[in-house]
Each structure stands twice: as structure tokens, then as C-alpha cells.
Design a protein around this motif. Structure first.
Motif, PDB file in Angstrom:
ATOM      1  N   LEU A  17     -60.355 -29.336  32.657  1.00 14.82           N
ATOM      2  CA  LEU A  17     -59.121 -30.104  32.522  1.00 14.82           C
ATOM      3  C   LEU A  17     -58.505 -30.395  33.887  1.00 14.82           C
ATOM      4  CD1 LEU A  17     -57.471 -28.372  29.423  1.00 14.82           C
ATOM      5  CD2 LEU A  17     -58.426 -30.679  29.530  1.00 14.82           C
ATOM      6  N   LEU A  18     -58.488 -29.414  34.763  1.00 10.39           N
ATOM      7  CA  LEU A  18     -57.957 -29.625  36.114  1.00 10.39           C
ATOM      8  C   LEU A  18     -58.756 -30.691  36.858  1.00 10.39           C
ATOM      9  CD1 LEU A  18     -57.102 -26.095  37.585  1.00 10.39           C
ATOM     10  CD2 LEU A  18     -55.525 -27.833  36.759  1.00 10.39           C
ATOM     11  N   LYS A  19     -60.052 -30.695  36.647  1.00  5.68           N
ATOM     12  CA  LYS A  19     -60.909 -31.657  37.328  1.00  5.68           C
ATOM     13  C   LYS A  19     -60.647 -33.073  36.844  1.00  5.68           C
ATOM     14  CE  LYS A  19     -65.137 -32.432  36.075  1.00  5.68           C
ATOM     15  NZ  LYS A  19     -66.586 -32.431  35.784  1.00  5.68           N
ATOM     16  N   ASP A  20     -60.443 -33.230  35.561  1.00  8.27           N
ATOM     17  CA  ASP A  20     -60.442 -34.566  34.956  1.00  8.27           C
ATOM     18  C   ASP A  20     -59.064 -35.150  34.663  1.00  8.27           C
ATOM     19  OD1 ASP A  20     -63.228 -34.529  34.941  1.00  8.27           O
ATOM     20  OD2 ASP A  20     -63.328 -33.652  32.932  1.00  8.27           O
ATOM     21  N   LYS A  21     -58.034 -34.318  34.538  1.00  7.82           N
ATOM     22  CA  LYS A  21     -56.744 -34.788  34.032  1.00  7.82           C
ATOM     23  C   LYS A  21     -55.617 -34.602  35.054  1.00  7.82           C
ATOM     24  CE  LYS A  21     -58.489 -35.589  29.890  1.00  7.82           C
ATOM     25  NZ  LYS A  21     -58.640 -36.966  29.362  1.00  7.82           N
ATOM     26  N   SER A  22     -55.098 -35.732  35.526  1.00  9.42           N
ATOM     27  CA  SER A  22     -53.979 -35.689  36.467  1.00  9.42           C
ATOM     28  C   SER A  22     -52.749 -35.035  35.837  1.00  9.42           C
ATOM     29  CB  SER A  22     -53.637 -37.103  36.922  1.00  9.42           C
ATOM     30  OG  SER A  22     -52.485 -37.109  37.726  1.00  9.42           O
ATOM     31  N   ARG A  23     -52.495 -35.327  34.567  1.00 14.07           N
ATOM     32  CA  ARG A  23     -51.300 -34.771  33.921  1.00 14.07           C
ATOM     33  C   ARG A  23     -51.374 -33.246  33.829  1.00 14.07           C
ATOM     34  NH1 ARG A  23     -52.280 -33.453  28.671  1.00 14.07           N
ATOM     35  NH2 ARG A  23     -54.172 -34.327  27.712  1.00 14.07           N
ATOM     36  N   GLU A  28     -49.490 -28.038  35.416  1.00 18.58           N
ATOM     37  CA  GLU A  28     -49.820 -26.669  35.798  1.00 18.58           C
ATOM     38  C   GLU A  28     -49.591 -26.395  37.278  1.00 18.58           C
ATOM     39  OE1 GLU A  28     -50.586 -24.389  33.641  1.00 18.58           O
ATOM     40  OE2 GLU A  28     -50.712 -25.748  31.913  1.00 18.58           O
ATOM     41  N   GLN A  29     -49.383 -27.472  38.060  1.00 20.79           N
ATOM     42  CA  GLN A  29     -49.190 -27.361  39.514  1.00 20.79           C
ATOM     43  C   GLN A  29     -50.354 -26.621  40.174  1.00 20.79           C
ATOM     44  OE1 GLN A  29     -45.251 -25.715  40.133  1.00 20.79           O
ATOM     45  NE2 GLN A  29     -44.278 -27.624  39.544  1.00 20.79           N
ATOM     46  N   VAL A 100     -59.381 -22.544  42.771  1.00 24.54           N
ATOM     47  CA  VAL A 100     -58.171 -23.072  42.138  1.00 24.54           C
ATOM     48  C   VAL A 100     -57.015 -22.757  43.075  1.00 24.54           C
ATOM     49  CG1 VAL A 100     -56.597 -22.918  40.177  1.00 24.54           C
ATOM     50  CG2 VAL A 100     -59.069 -22.787  39.812  1.00 24.54           C
ATOM     51  N   ALA A 101     -56.294 -23.793  43.474  1.00 20.53           N
ATOM     52  CA  ALA A 101     -55.187 -23.631  44.409  1.00 20.53           C
ATOM     53  C   ALA A 101     -53.885 -24.094  43.768  1.00 20.53           C
ATOM     54  CB  ALA A 101     -55.448 -24.417  45.687  1.00 20.53           C
ATOM     55  N   ILE A 102     -52.783 -23.585  44.269  1.00 21.23           N
ATOM     56  CA  ILE A 102     -51.461 -23.983  43.785  1.00 21.23           C
ATOM     57  C   ILE A 102     -50.990 -25.195  44.587  1.00 21.23           C
ATOM     58  CG2 ILE A 102     -49.061 -23.273  43.525  1.00 21.23           C
ATOM     59  CD1 ILE A 102     -50.069 -20.427  43.120  1.00 21.23           C
ATOM     60  N   SER A 103     -50.526 -26.213  43.882  1.00 19.58           N
ATOM     61  CA  SER A 103     -50.077 -27.444  44.532  1.00 19.58           C
ATOM     62  C   SER A 103     -48.793 -27.194  45.327  1.00 19.58           C
ATOM     63  CB  SER A 103     -49.809 -28.533  43.491  1.00 19.58           C
ATOM     64  OG  SER A 103     -50.899 -28.706  42.629  1.00 19.58           O
ATOM     65  N   LYS A 104     -48.579 -28.058  46.313  1.00 19.51           N
ATOM     66  CA  LYS A 104     -47.310 -28.067  47.044  1.00 19.51           C
ATOM     67  C   LYS A 104     -46.443 -29.210  46.530  1.00 19.51           C
ATOM     68  CE  LYS A 104     -48.929 -26.164  51.464  1.00 19.51           C
ATOM     69  NZ  LYS A 104     -49.000 -26.395  52.928  1.00 19.51           N
ATOM     70  N   ASP A 105     -45.135 -29.045  46.648  1.00 19.54           N
ATOM     71  CA  ASP A 105     -44.214 -30.137  46.345  1.00 19.54           C
ATOM     72  C   ASP A 105     -44.203 -31.071  47.544  1.00 19.54           C
ATOM     73  OD1 ASP A 105     -42.172 -31.878  45.767  1.00 19.54           O
ATOM     74  OD2 ASP A 105     -40.693 -30.338  45.286  1.00 19.54           O
ATOM     75  N   LEU A 106     -44.783 -32.261  47.372  1.00 20.09           N
ATOM     76  CA  LEU A 106     -44.927 -33.199  48.483  1.00 20.09           C
ATOM     77  C   LEU A 106     -43.789 -34.215  48.560  1.00 20.09           C
ATOM     78  CD1 LEU A 106     -48.775 -33.907  48.203  1.00 20.09           C
ATOM     79  CD2 LEU A 106     -47.606 -32.223  49.654  1.00 20.09           C
ATOM     80  N   SER A 107     -42.688 -33.946  47.906  1.00 16.74           N
ATOM     81  CA  SER A 107     -41.562 -34.875  47.914  1.00 16.74           C
ATOM     82  C   SER A 107     -41.061 -35.107  49.330  1.00 16.74           C
ATOM     83  CB  SER A 107     -40.414 -34.342  47.060  1.00 16.74           C
ATOM     84  OG  SER A 107     -40.838 -34.122  45.736  1.00 16.74           O
ATOM     85  N   ILE A 108     -40.651 -36.338  49.602  1.00 16.51           N
ATOM     86  CA  ILE A 108     -40.176 -36.707  50.937  1.00 16.51           C
ATOM     87  C   ILE A 108     -38.991 -35.843  51.370  1.00 16.51           C
ATOM     88  CG2 ILE A 108     -38.660 -38.523  50.025  1.00 16.51           C
ATOM     89  CD1 ILE A 108     -40.644 -38.719  53.324  1.00 16.51           C
ATOM     90  N   LYS A 109     -38.219 -35.339  50.421  1.00 16.34           N
ATOM     91  CA  LYS A 109     -37.058 -34.511  50.769  1.00 16.34           C
ATOM     92  C   LYS A 109     -37.460 -33.200  51.424  1.00 16.34           C
ATOM     93  CE  LYS A 109     -36.540 -32.120  46.307  1.00 16.34           C
ATOM     94  NZ  LYS A 109     -37.730 -32.662  45.635  1.00 16.34           N
ATOM     95  N   ASN A 110     -38.720 -32.810  51.268  1.00 11.10           N
ATOM     96  CA  ASN A 110     -39.174 -31.524  51.804  1.00 11.10           C
ATOM     97  C   ASN A 110     -39.802 -31.623  53.186  1.00 11.10           C
ATOM     98  OD1 ASN A 110     -38.420 -30.124  49.460  1.00 11.10           O
ATOM     99  ND2 ASN A 110     -40.352 -30.630  48.448  1.00 11.10           N
ATOM    100  N   ILE A 111     -39.952 -32.841  53.709  1.00 10.24           N
ATOM    101  CA  ILE A 111     -40.659 -32.992  54.974  1.00 10.24           C
ATOM    102  C   ILE A 111     -39.712 -32.788  56.150  1.00 10.24           C
ATOM    103  CG2 ILE A 111     -40.305 -35.479  55.237  1.00 10.24           C
ATOM    104  CD1 ILE A 111     -43.176 -35.685  56.245  1.00 10.24           C
ATOM    105  N   SER A 112     -40.237 -32.209  57.197  1.00  9.76           N
ATOM    106  CA  SER A 112     -39.480 -32.089  58.454  1.00  9.76           C
ATOM    107  C   SER A 112     -40.423 -32.436  59.596  1.00  9.76           C
ATOM    108  CB  SER A 112     -38.918 -30.676  58.632  1.00  9.76           C
ATOM    109  OG  SER A 112     -39.953 -29.718  58.647  1.00  9.76           O
ATOM    110  N   LEU A 113     -39.957 -33.314  60.481  1.00 12.84           N
ATOM    111  CA  LEU A 113     -40.766 -33.746  61.609  1.00 12.84           C
ATOM    112  C   LEU A 113     -40.639 -32.741  62.745  1.00 12.84           C
ATOM    113  CD1 LEU A 113     -39.876 -37.550  61.503  1.00 12.84           C
ATOM    114  CD2 LEU A 113     -41.942 -36.429  60.631  1.00 12.84           C
TER     115      LEU A 113
END
Length: 268
Positions: A17-23, A28-29, A100-113
Motif C-alpha cells: 500500500l505504501l508503494k502504490d497509494k499516495s493517500r 500514515e506519514q 520504511v521511513a517517517i515523512s517530514k512536514d514539507l510545508s513552506i511555513k517550516n523552511i528556514s534559509l
């Protein structure tokens, strides 16, 4: 080390399921990483590895140990037979190790240059995993400060993106957001916006990219949307001598990013 031999095992079903399904990945992150190099790059990039699956008929125990040496000792490790591994693997030339790895929250609000003079690659609405992977490889090669993806059409943790980026998804600083969120971020950080477009454009090599710079590329068929075009500092184009007036987005991005890189290296 535990052993799993059945395709009907709940863990194997979950991996499929992780391999095939984006949802499922989003819900599950979690996502799958295949291959020693990619797993090692993910670990170096701060990703938490939750489980490791190992096929002893493909990978040696020494290769497995190289990964185990750099991850948490509490990680679950499972040995699986070749017939299960081959159904889970995306690559035809594979190495016998999946994580199997845990995803990161890639939202722009979390980025710091991390620099006052960043060089940033922005891609609007990229869809093809191969193009996204190639963009990430270009960004890694040029050591850009961030890759921002506006209105992404494809899950960033898609196995095809990880594969085509050869692990550069883990070596780049990546953030996603709406076009307006990313425009606001760039303007709030006083970054010049150079949009790859034919409208009201000048040849790319006429511009100065030694100041804070974002190179923005759109899709191959539609280019950049009006929302970007009315907010750019300057639109830029790559002069072409052929019949068509567009090129692969990752090729165009490479030309533009490395011109900026050339200028910056020249003044150092």
C-alpha cells in the motif's frame, strides 16, 4: 532479526500500500526507501527509519550491517524471501534492502534559509516523477539553498521520485506550498524572482543572479501561470535555434541554475 515468508503478512500488505497509494503515504506519514545509498542519504538528511526489510539472497549481511551501524538499534529488521522482495522493489537492478521511513512536514511555513544570499529553484505544478527527480539532481549538483514546489501534482515521497532523484530528495532542502504562499515567502525574504517564460522576457545570461535569487520554472506544456508572471522581478528565456520553443523543464532549470552558479563562483 525476524523472518516473514508470506505475501499475506499484514506488514507486507502495508508495504504494498505504501508503494502504490499516495493517500496511504499521506495518511500514515510513512514511505518506502529502496537501496543502500538512498537509505544512507535519508539517514544523513535527518529522516527516521522505522523498519528495515532485507533479502539475504540479494544483499550480504555486511551490506546490511553498514546500514544498521548508523541507525537506531531499536529498529525492527525483517528478513524476506526474494519473491516478496521483487514485488516490493521498484528497480530492476536492486540491492536487497528496503526501509520504511517517517515523512517530514514539507510545508513552506517550516523552511528556514541558512544564508543571507540564497539561490533557490522553484518549480510550479510539476507532475512527472522523472522530471521532479531530475530537478532535484540538478539542485543537488548546484548546491542550491532550497527547492520550492508550488502546487505539487505528485506526492513528493512517490517511489519513482526517490528512484529518479537517486536519493537527492534527501540531500536538498525541500518545501511545498501554494503559488501564493511561495511568492509571499520569497518576497518576505527579499529574494529576486526570475521566471522562465517567453512573455516580456530577456535572454537569461543578461541578468545578475549574484543577489538573493529564485529561478522559477513551469510545466513544459503551459509554462508559468499568470500569478507568477505578474510577480516576477524579470522574466528570462533561453534562446533556441530549433523549430520548437520549449525544452524539457529539468534541462531548462539546469541551464538557468548553473548560469547563476557560474556568476556566483566568479565573484567569490
Amino acid at each position: 532479526m525476524n523472518t516473514i515468508t508470506s505475501h499475506q503478512n499484514p506488514k507486507i500488505k502495508f508495504l504494498n500500500l505504501l508503494k502504490d497509494k499516495s493517500r496511504i503515504r499521506k495518511k500514515e506519514q510513512r514511505f518506502i526507501i529502496e537501496g543502500n545509498r538512498e537509505i544512507s542519504l535519508a539517514i544523513s538528511g535527518g529522516y527516521h527509519i522505522e523498519q528495515l526489510y532485507y533479502c539475504s539472497s540479494i544483499a550480504t549481511k555486511n551490506e546490511l550491517q553498514l546500514i544498521l551501524d548508523v541507525i537506531d538499534n531499536s529498529i525492527e529488521v525483517f528478513e524476506i524471501p526474494s519473491e516478496i522482495y521483487q514485488k516490493l522493489a521498484y528497480r530492476s537492478t536492486t540491492e536487497g534492502v528496503l526501509a520504511v521511513a517517517i515523512s517530514k512536514d514539507l510545508s513552506i511555513k517550516n523552511i528556514s534559509l541558512k544564508t543571507q544570499n540564497p539561490l533557490i529553484l522553484v518549480a510550479e505544478s510539476p507532475e512527472k516523477p522523472g522530471n521532479i527527480g531530475a530537478l532535484l539532481r540538478t539542485a543537488d549538483a548546484a548546491q542550491v539553498d532550497a527547492v520550492l514546489i508550488a502546487n505539487p501534482k505528485t506526492d513528493i515521497y512517490n517511489p519513482n521520485i526517490i528512484r529518479s532523484s537517486v536519493g537527492c530528495i534527501f540531500t536538498n532542502t525541500i518545501a511545498t506550498g501554494s503559488t501564493q504562499e511561495i511568492i509571499d515567502f520569497l518576497k518576505n525574504n527579499k529574494i529576486n524572482l526570475y521566471g522562465a517564460a517567453l512573455q516580456a522576457s530577456v535572454n537569461y545570461y543578461t541578468q545578475n543572479y549574484t543577489k538573493p535569487t529564485a529561478i522559477i520554472v513551469g510545466t513544459e506544456d503551459k509554462g508559468l501561470t499568470d500569478e507568477w508572471l505578474k510577480n516576477t522581478t524579470q522574466n528570462i528565456k533561453i534562446p533556441m535555434s530549433g523549430v520548437i520553443d520549449s525544452m524539457n523543464v529539468s534541462v531548462a532549470a539546469g541551464i538557468l541554475i548553473f548560469e547563476a552558479k557560474r556568476q556566483r563562483d566568479f565573484i567569490v
